[in-house]
Structure formats: structure tokens, C-alpha cells
Motif scaffolding. Structure first.
Motif, PDB file in Angstrom:
ATOM      1  N   SER A 380       0.850  -1.195   0.000  1.00 54.42           N
ATOM      2  CA  SER A 380       0.000   0.000   0.000  1.00 54.42           C
ATOM      3  C   SER A 380       0.881   1.239   0.000  1.00 54.42           C
ATOM      4  O   SER A 380       1.965   1.243   0.594  1.00 54.42           O
ATOM      5  CB  SER A 380      -0.905   0.015   1.230  1.00 54.42           C
ATOM      6  N   TYR A 381       0.389   2.291  -0.676  1.00 52.84           N
ATOM      7  CA  TYR A 381       1.085   3.583  -0.673  1.00 52.84           C
ATOM      8  C   TYR A 381       0.479   4.567   0.332  1.00 52.84           C
ATOM      9  O   TYR A 381       0.900   5.720   0.384  1.00 52.84           O
ATOM     10  CB  TYR A 381       1.023   4.205  -2.072  1.00 52.84           C
ATOM     11  N   THR A 382      -0.477   4.130   1.131  1.00 54.41           N
ATOM     12  CA  THR A 382      -1.178   5.068   2.018  1.00 54.41           C
ATOM     13  C   THR A 382      -0.227   5.748   2.994  1.00 54.41           C
ATOM     14  O   THR A 382      -0.263   6.983   3.161  1.00 54.41           O
ATOM     15  CB  THR A 382      -2.293   4.344   2.789  1.00 54.41           C
ATOM     16  N   LEU A 383       0.617   4.987   3.650  1.00 52.83           N
ATOM     17  CA  LEU A 383       1.531   5.572   4.635  1.00 52.83           C
ATOM     18  C   LEU A 383       2.513   6.556   4.002  1.00 52.83           C
ATOM     19  O   LEU A 383       2.679   7.675   4.528  1.00 52.83           O
ATOM     20  CB  LEU A 383       2.277   4.463   5.387  1.00 52.83           C
ATOM     21  N   PRO A 384       3.181   6.212   2.875  1.00 53.22           N
ATOM     22  CA  PRO A 384       4.072   7.207   2.262  1.00 53.22           C
ATOM     23  C   PRO A 384       3.363   8.498   1.852  1.00 53.22           C
ATOM     24  O   PRO A 384       3.922   9.592   1.996  1.00 53.22           O
ATOM     25  CB  PRO A 384       4.633   6.473   1.039  1.00 53.22           C
ATOM     26  N   ILE A 385       2.136   8.375   1.346  1.00 52.93           N
ATOM     27  CA  ILE A 385       1.430   9.574   0.889  1.00 52.93           C
ATOM     28  C   ILE A 385       1.024  10.442   2.079  1.00 52.93           C
ATOM     29  O   ILE A 385       1.194  11.675   2.051  1.00 52.93           O
ATOM     30  CB  ILE A 385       0.204   9.196   0.034  1.00 52.93           C
ATOM     31  N   LEU A 386       0.475   9.827   3.135  1.00 54.88           N
ATOM     32  CA  LEU A 386       0.104  10.606   4.318  1.00 54.88           C
ATOM     33  C   LEU A 386       1.324  11.272   4.944  1.00 54.88           C
ATOM     34  O   LEU A 386       1.253  12.429   5.392  1.00 54.88           O
ATOM     35  CB  LEU A 386      -0.582   9.700   5.334  1.00 54.88           C
ATOM     36  N   THR A 387       2.439  10.560   4.976  1.00 60.87           N
ATOM     37  CA  THR A 387       3.668  11.155   5.494  1.00 60.87           C
ATOM     38  C   THR A 387       4.092  12.351   4.643  1.00 60.87           C
ATOM     39  O   THR A 387       4.549  13.372   5.178  1.00 60.87           O
ATOM     40  CB  THR A 387       4.795  10.107   5.525  1.00 60.87           C
ATOM     41  N   SER A 388       3.910  12.242   3.344  1.00 59.50           N
ATOM     42  CA  SER A 388       4.254  13.339   2.437  1.00 59.50           C
ATOM     43  C   SER A 388       3.431  14.589   2.735  1.00 59.50           C
ATOM     44  O   SER A 388       3.953  15.712   2.699  1.00 59.50           O
ATOM     45  CB  SER A 388       4.037  12.906   0.982  1.00 59.50           C
ATOM     46  N   VAL A 389       2.147  14.398   3.024  1.00 57.44           N
ATOM     47  CA  VAL A 389       1.301  15.541   3.375  1.00 57.44           C
ATOM     48  C   VAL A 389       1.850  16.228   4.624  1.00 57.44           C
ATOM     49  O   VAL A 389       2.014  17.462   4.666  1.00 57.44           O
ATOM     50  CB  VAL A 389      -0.153  15.081   3.602  1.00 57.44           C
ATOM     51  N   GLY A 390       2.141  15.451   5.644  1.00 53.18           N
ATOM     52  CA  GLY A 390       2.632  16.018   6.893  1.00 53.18           C
ATOM     53  C   GLY A 390       3.961  16.733   6.727  1.00 53.18           C
ATOM     54  O   GLY A 390       4.181  17.805   7.316  1.00 53.18           O
ATOM     55  N   LEU A 391       4.851  16.165   5.929  1.00 47.40           N
ATOM     56  CA  LEU A 391       6.165  16.785   5.733  1.00 47.40           C
ATOM     57  C   LEU A 391       6.039  18.146   5.052  1.00 47.40           C
ATOM     58  O   LEU A 391       6.769  19.091   5.393  1.00 47.40           O
ATOM     59  CB  LEU A 391       7.061  15.856   4.909  1.00 47.40           C
ATOM     60  N   ASN A 392       5.135  18.266   4.086  1.00 46.00           N
ATOM     61  CA  ASN A 392       4.959  19.560   3.429  1.00 46.00           C
ATOM     62  C   ASN A 392       4.332  20.589   4.356  1.00 46.00           C
ATOM     63  O   ASN A 392       4.621  21.787   4.241  1.00 46.00           O
ATOM     64  CB  ASN A 392       4.126  19.402   2.151  1.00 46.00           C
ATOM     65  N   ILE A 393       3.489  20.155   5.284  1.00 41.27           N
ATOM     66  CA  ILE A 393       2.941  21.084   6.281  1.00 41.27           C
ATOM     67  C   ILE A 393       4.059  21.597   7.185  1.00 41.27           C
ATOM     68  O   ILE A 393       4.131  22.793   7.513  1.00 41.27           O
ATOM     69  CB  ILE A 393       1.831  20.405   7.097  1.00 41.27           C
ATOM     70  N   ILE A 394       4.955  20.702   7.584  1.00 42.17           N
ATOM     71  CA  ILE A 394       6.102  21.121   8.397  1.00 42.17           C
ATOM     72  C   ILE A 394       6.979  22.096   7.614  1.00 42.17           C
ATOM     73  O   ILE A 394       7.426  23.130   8.146  1.00 42.17           O
ATOM     74  CB  ILE A 394       6.921  19.900   8.850  1.00 42.17           C
TER      75      ILE A 394
END
Length: 413
Positions: A380-394
Motif C-alpha cells: 500500500s502507498y497510504t503511509l508514504p502519501i500521508l507522510t508526504s502531506v505532513g512533511l509539506n505542512i512542516i
């Protein structure tokens, strides 16, 4: 009145922009075809998705990290020779990848050839553009780097067609020839500084006694010690762990969701459309609203678009993600060199950009490869994509803090 228009001559700065556009078009366009080759490489070498992803990550790490070498060399010797060498390496790397017998040979040929080649050419070419403009620097830089967007639009579908027609090996050979011919030919038109042609930035005449090479601006050591640079570096580092994941994994993601190969590859082209729009049109917008604030908006936009990817499962929803992500990604890439030039001047601009891009190199090396191995484990790519969202917010939060700090410093001055 525009000083160039009085003589009815084209300001040569736009020729430099066109040359940089061509370099980014064939360089990054060739690199971003990689997703189209993933299924063939997995099949022929019996490789996992994570190990194949490492090819792109290695190349991406090198073409951003090598700017720390090519930038100072361009400041000293000029951008033209570095860009020509880089395009030769890109062509050679793709040609050697076409005869690779193992994944290790693909790592060496594609990773080193394309990675070092783009690294040799990109920072010098974009650094040269910055020196030719002041008032329209954001617009000119946006056009120059829009070659990346157009390359992402044109080259993956071309690669897919070549793979279907000739096979992946001959496709790499054809792309390598194209990159060498166009890239080297257009690199010949790059001139490092307008003063070398007896004019100033934007085409204005040089003042009497003005030196023929740019001398104003911070040294590399002064720049990297500043709070502005530290903030930029941190934001770009954190953002870059995620920003190149779609270029490797969007096509496999689409195939996993039963989208056929031509449509899946077309999604990369849609990123290219958005990226071109972002680079071409948003660059001039940044000149009007303020380039640091614009950079902050790009981080927020990338986070929002990646959030769409989390729930996108069909072609049209993935197309919406690809278009929006491309717009904000393109604006981010377009504005970074101009922000560096605004903060630190032109004396060592290529060197400073080169050091800044090591942050992107680290993120590019780790992000797509980690996403591939996480998929191999979880399917699944769910975890990498959600992590990507959070990293861009940071990254956006760091950029906001940097903008406020810079504004306070300017007020104090």
C-alpha cells in the motif's frame, strides 16, 4: 523605455533563458521518464519495486547534490562548458543503460550518467539566468525551469511509445541520442553574465567604469551562515522527502488500481502540464506578491494536492491530483533560485544554489526509495502519501517562520 527595444534587437537574456529551457527539458525530461521503465526493469531483472526505485533516487540525489560542485565551477569558469558536459553525460548514461545486464549496471549507467549529467548542467544554467534579469527575474526563471514541466509532459509518453515500439533498451538509446544532440547544441548559447556582452541586467547599459563581471553579493560562507539560508535549507530538505515520490510511484500506483499503461503514463504528462503552468504563469505572480510569501504558498499547495492522492483511485481523480501537484511543484522549483538571488546577490549565486540543492538531493535519495520499500512490505502507498502531506505542512511552517524573521530583520535595518 526598454533599452533593448530602442535598437529593435532581442535582449540576449531571453536567448539564455531559451538555452536553459532546452537543458532542463531534455535533462529532467529524460530523468522523469523513469516511471515508464519501472515495469520493464522489474520484469527483466526480477527486481522489487524498492530496488528499482533506488535507480531514480540515486540519480536524483546526484543531480541535486552535484550542484555544490558545478555551481562554484560555473561561478569561476562560466556555465556554458558545464552545461555541455552535463548533457553529454546524460546522453551517455541513457545509452549505457540500454545495454545493462544487471540492476547494478543500471544503477551505474542511469544513476551516475543522468545524475551527474543533470547535476553538471542544471545549477550553472539556472544560475546564469538569474544574472541577466532584475525586474522580471521570477518570470524569466519560471520560463527557464518550465523546461522541466514541458519535459515531464512530452518525454514520458514519448518513452512509453518507444518502449512499446522498440523495447526498453532501444528506447533508452533513442532518448540518450536526443538528450545529447539537443542539450549540447542549446548549451552553446549560454552566456554566464550580461556584462560579458557589454550590457547590464535587463539590457540596460553599463555605467562608466562598471566592471565586466558581477561583484556584488554575499560570499558562500556569509550566505550559508544566515538565518534565511538555514530556513530555506530546512524547508526544502523536509519537503523533498516527499516531492519526488509521484515521479517514481504514480504510474505503478495507477497500474495497481487497474488503470491501463498508456493512461497511467499520461498522468506523468499531466504533472508536466501543471508544472509548466506553475513555472510559466506563477513566476510573474511571485514578482508581484513577493517571492518569499509565494514560496510559502507553494509548500501549502503541495500538501493539499498530496492529500487528494490519498483518496484518488481512478483516472480522473488521479488527474486532478497530478495537475494540482504539478502546478505547486512547478511554482516551488521556479521560485527557489530567485529567492536565493534576492537574498544573497549574484556574485556567488550558482554556488549558493548548489549548496541549497543538497537538501533536495538528500530528500530525493531517501523519499522515493523508502516509499518503494514500504510498499513492498505493506502492499500500500497510504503511509508514504500521508507522510508526504505532513512533511509539506512542516516545511510550510518553517518557511512561514523564515519569512517573518526576514521581515523583522528588514524592518530593523
Amino acid at each position: 523605455m526598454n533599452p533593448v527595444s530602442a535598437n529593435h534587437r532581442l535582449f540576449y537574456g531571453w536567448v539564455v533563458v531559451a538555452a536553459a529551457f532546452a537543458v532542463t527539458f531534455v535533462g529532467f525530461g529524460s530523468a522523469y521518464t523513469f516511471s515508464a521503465f519501472v515495469p520493464s526493469l522489474q520484469h527483466d531483472f526480477g527486481a522489487s519495486r524498492g530496488s528499482v526505485s533506488l535507480v531514480f533516487s540515486l540519480a536524483g540525489f546526484l543531480y541535486f547534490a552535484f550542484g555544490v560542485v558545478s555551481g562554484p565551477l560555473a561561478d569561476r569558469w562560466g556555465a556554458r562548458s558545464l552545461a555541455m558536459l552535463g548533457m553529454l553525460l546524460v546522453g551517455a548514461g541513457l545509452a549505457l543503460a540500454s545495454v545493462a545486464r544487471t540492476m547494478v549496471e543500471v544503477y551505474a549507467a542511469y544513476g551516475l550518467g543522468v545524475g551527474l549529467g543533470v547535476g553538471c548542467a542544471y545549477v550553472p544554467a539556472i544560475g546564469a539566468v538569474q544574472r541577466w534579469f532584475i525586474a522580471r527575474r521570477g518570470f524569466a526563471s519560471g520560463i527557464a525551469v518550465s523546461g522541466i514541466g514541458v519535459g515531464t509532459l512530452v518525454m514520458p509518453p514519448l518513452a512509453s511509445w518507444l518502449i512499446d515500439t522498440l523495447g526498453w533498451r532501444s528506447a533508452y538509446l533513442a532518448l540518450g541520442s536526443l538528450a545529447a544532440v539537443i542539450g549540447i547544441g542549446m548549451s552553446c548559447f549560454i552566456v554566464n553574465d550580461p556584462r560579458e556582452r557589454g550590457i547590464g541586467p535587463d539590457g540596460f547599459p553599463l555605467a562608466i567604469g562598471e566592471p565586466l563581471r558581477v561583484s556584488a553579493g554575499a560570499s558562500l560562507w556569509e550566505a550559508i551562515r544566515s538565518s534565511q539560508f538555514v530556513g530555506l535549507y530546512a524547508a526544502c530538505l523536509i519537503c523533498s522527502f516527499s516531492v519526488f515520490i509521484p515521479f517514481v510511484h504514480l504510474v505503478p500506483y495507477a497500474l495497481d488500481h487497474h488503470i491501463d499503461q498508456p493512461a497511467a503514463v499520461l498522468l506523468l504528462g499531466i504533472i508536466g502540464v501543471g508544472s509548466t503552468l506553475g513555472r510559466f504563469f506563477l513566476g510573474s505572480l511571485a514578482d508581484r506578491i513577493g517571492r518569499p510569501s509565494f514560496l510559502l504558498m507553494m509548500f501549502i499547495g503541495m500538501a493539499g494536492s498530496l492529500a487528494i492522492w490519498v483518496i484518488a483511485t481512478n483516472f480522473w481523480s488521479l488527474s486532478a491530483f497530478a495537475l494540482l501537484f504539478g502546478i505547486f511543484y512547478g511554482g516551488w522549483v521556479a521560485i527557489l533560485p530567485t529567492v536565493v538571488m534576492d537574498h544573497f546577490g549574484g556574485r556567488h549565486v550558482s554556488s549558493i544554489i548548489g549548496v541549497l540543492y543538497t537538501s533536495v538531493a538528500i530528500g530525493t535519495l531517501i523519499g522515493p526509495t523508502a516509499a518503494g520499500f514500504i510498499f513492498d512490505i505493506s502492499h500500500s502507498y497510504t503511509l508514504p502519501i500521508l507522510t508526504s502531506v505532513g512533511l509539506n505542512i512542516i516545511a510550510a511552517s518553517i518557511a512561514a517562520l523564515t519569512v517573518r524573521t526576514s521581515a523583522r530583520m528588514a524592518t530593523a535595518d
